[in-house]
Write an enzyme that holds these catalytic residues in place. Structure first.
Site, mmCIF file in Angstrom:
data_model
loop_
_atom_site.group_PDB
_atom_site.id
_atom_site.type_symbol
_atom_site.label_atom_id
_atom_site.label_comp_id
_atom_site.label_asym_id
_atom_site.label_seq_id
_atom_site.Cartn_x
_atom_site.Cartn_y
_atom_site.Cartn_z
ATOM 1 N N LYS A 1 0.917 -1.374 0.244
ATOM 2 C CA LYS A 1 0.153 -0.012 -0.303
ATOM 3 C C LYS A 1 1.111 1.421 -0.363
ATOM 4 O O LYS A 1 1.663 1.402 1.279
ATOM 5 C CB LYS A 1 -0.812 0.228 1.450
ATOM 6 C CG LYS A 1 -2.218 1.332 0.772
ATOM 7 C CD LYS A 1 -2.334 1.544 2.240
ATOM 8 C CE LYS A 1 -2.044 2.721 2.627
ATOM 9 N NZ LYS A 1 -1.799 3.807 1.720
ATOM 10 N N GLU B 1 10.455 2.233 10.279
ATOM 11 C CA GLU B 1 11.696 2.768 9.960
ATOM 12 C C GLU B 1 10.238 4.485 10.298
ATOM 13 O O GLU B 1 10.165 4.549 9.148
ATOM 14 C CB GLU B 1 12.294 2.955 8.733
ATOM 15 C CG GLU B 1 13.584 4.088 8.359
ATOM 16 C CD GLU B 1 13.615 4.274 7.194
ATOM 17 O OE1 GLU B 1 14.254 5.309 6.403
ATOM 18 O OE2 GLU B 1 13.541 3.652 5.975
ATOM 19 N N CYS C 1 13.837 11.265 5.798
ATOM 20 C CA CYS C 1 14.212 10.761 6.810
ATOM 21 C C CYS C 1 15.912 10.767 7.812
ATOM 22 O O CYS C 1 15.524 11.626 8.791
ATOM 23 C CB CYS C 1 13.736 9.425 7.240
ATOM 24 S SG CYS C 1 15.028 7.911 6.475
ATOM 25 N N GLU D 1 9.836 17.347 14.498
ATOM 26 C CA GLU D 1 10.211 16.820 12.893
ATOM 27 C C GLU D 1 9.711 17.887 11.884
ATOM 28 O O GLU D 1 8.246 17.230 11.232
ATOM 29 C CB GLU D 1 10.175 15.397 12.464
ATOM 30 C CG GLU D 1 10.648 14.968 11.570
ATOM 31 C CD GLU D 1 10.541 13.321 11.171
ATOM 32 O OE1 GLU D 1 11.107 12.922 10.574
ATOM 33 O OE2 GLU D 1 9.521 12.735 10.895
#
Length: 522
Positions: free
Chosen positions: A197, A272, A306, A403
């Site tokens: 997905k 992750e 990331c 973040e």
């Protein structure tokens, strides 16, 4: 924002983009289930938009629990035969996939830029890395099941690895093609089947990858693709009893939801997740090289990475001069058309993410930081943001703790090594860290103390595929890379063979106990 197309290379990219819009995107995107392109059972679709001007890019089939169930069943059925396919045959198929990725790399790069807003100069490299991922795991497929010989007195023990079963792969929107290959290639090499997905904000290249794998001869049902939203298709995938494990790349809060959703079926998870990665610059470093790395690792890929070094910790004596140099470089970065090879930063992926990044400019001012460069949108349309540098920042500010995931860098001064390490570790995340110093002893000492899964000394992020990739704290669970991926996609089994020399304790072999009168009467 009107973006001129100036160079012949840019015009060629736009011509190819127009062809691909007509041939690939205009008909819309479907699911790929059991080797067939199918519409969603409920017949619903959703719109994906161009980050350049937020115009309609493509209509996409909206998957739901019924579509996920069909895909999971197809993956389950295909697993019964795919698990028995030898590693040498899996190797051939994965190499054919890599060949086709290389053959269609320009198409992949253009579609990825259209879909995500990433500059095509980086998407060409991402397509190449996708092929490299398949080749790397293709060559490991024949030995994926290998274990160890573990003899002991009286026994021969040996271990082996077997594929865990159908797995769910949920990928993000920042570099979706490359990250999809990073998860799917080792799963296939291990003998698992896949239900994929992709992120709803960037669905295009997942369809192309499914086409390539099918063309390469991957058996029907081994790879399945279902588009949709996290709260519907994603939730159904993480809860489905036929799915044995979920590999997810994305935001930390979503990872927490997936862990809860998979708890009832005891799913193995690999996450992750987010990062607020420090790059620490000591005054004895090669400052020219450090400057290049700092600028590259936050402003490339639109800052939507990331492992980006979004906090730069700079020793006090060089802080003012070094931040001035960062600001000058940030001001010179070319923002614009992602299909122009000269563009360095394109538009952010989605208006919602654009607004999130923009909101931190007011937060920075409210908290007392200085916007030394950027802090504004570029143009009147689309999701373009000027590369930004915050100075005069403290580590307790939101701009240093949260973040942002955009081309935004927070610069924080430190006095000495002890303070630098405290600041570097004083966040909820622990994905990556970067250290610049010419003191070898300090480099080792600092790297050992840094709370991060991956650390680069005197370098930007340069990946070596056999090494472990992953984070600690709120940045993830588990590791990718090399055989570390097989530890997730495979079960380890131990088999103990007796040499016939050991003695087994004997129960119930002696004379039977006497029966008492009380027991007879009872």
């Amino acid at each position: 924002m009107t973006i001129p197309t100036q160079s012949p290379a840019t015009q060629q990219n736009h011509d190819l983009a127009a062809q691909l819009r007509d041939s690939r995107l205009k008909p819309g995107l479907k699911h790929f289930i059991g080797g067939q392109w199918v519409a969603g059972q409920a017949g619903r679709t959703f719109d994906a938009h161009s980050p350049v001007d937020n115009s309609l890019l493509v209509q996409v089939a909206e998957g739901d629990a019924g579509d996920i169930n069909r895909a999971a069943q197809a993956a389950h059925d295909a697993f019964q035969t795919w698990r028995e396919v030898g590693g040498a045959e899996r190797r051939k198929i994965l190499h054919r996939i890599a060949d086709l990725i290389e053959k269609r790399s320009q198409e992949i790069a253009v579609l990825e830029s259209l879909d995500t807003g990433q500059a095509i100069r980086f998407m060409k490299s991402a397509a190449a890395r996708g092929a490299e991922n398949f080749r790397f795991y293709a060559d490991r497929a024949p030995a994926a099941g290998d274990g160890q010989s573990l003899p002991t007195t009286g026994f021969l023990n040996y271990s082996l690895r077997q594929p865990i079963g159908p797995v769910g792969v949920i990928t993000p929107w920042n570099t979706p093609f490359m990250l999809s290959t990073w998860k799917i290639a080792p799963a296939l090499a291990a003998g698992c089947t896949v239900v994929h997905k992709p992120a709803e904000w960037s669905p295009v290249s997942a369809t192309l990858l499914a086409e390539i794998m099918d063309e390469a001869g991957l058996p029907k049902g081994v790879h399945n693709l279902v588009h949709g939203f996290g709260e519907t298709a994603g939730k159904s995938l993480t809860e489905h009893p036929l799915i044995k494990a979920v590999a997810f790349v994305g935001e930390t809060t979503t990872g927490s939801h997936i862990m809860r959703q998979g708890a009832d079926t005891l799913k193995r998870v690999h996450f992750e997740l987010g990062g607020k990665n420090p790059v620490v610059v000591f005054d004895d470093a090669d400052l020219d090289k450090a400057l290049d790395a700092v600028v590259f690792m936050i402003y490339s890929l639109n800052g939507e990475r990331c492992t980006s070094s979004s906090r730069v910790l700079i020793q006090q004596g060089i802080y003012d001069e070094f931040t001035k140099r960062i600001a000058a470089r940030a001001a010179n970065i070319r923002v614009g058309d992602p299909l122009d090879p000269d563009t360095e930063v394109g538009p952010l992926v989605h208006p919602r993410h654009f607004q999130k990044v923009m909101s931190y400019f007011d937060k920075a001012r409210e908290e007392g930081a200085t916007i030394a460069e950027g802090g504004v949108r570029v143009g009147d349309t689309g999701n373009f943001v000027r590369p930004t540098l915050f100075t005069g920042a403290r580590n307790d500010m939101a701009i240093a703790q949260e973040e942002i995931f955009g081309p935004v860098l927070t610069a924080i001064p430190f006095q000495d090594e002890a303070e630098a390490l405290r600041l570097a570790n004083d966040v909820a995340y622990g994905l990556a860290g970067y250290l610049w110093t010419n003191d070898l002893t300090r480099a080792h000492r600092f790297a050992h103390g840094l709370e991060a899964g991956m650390i680069w000394v005197n370098s930007e992020n340069v990946r070596h595929l056999p090494t472990p990739f992953g984070g600690v704290k709120n940045s993830g669970i588990g590791r990718d890379g090399g055989d570390y991926s097989f530890e997730f996609y495979m079960e380890t089994k131990n088999i103990a063979i007796s040499l016939g020399t050991h003695k087994t304790a004997r129960l119930g072999a002696g004379a039977p106990p006497a029966v008492t009168a009380k027991e007879v009467e009872g």
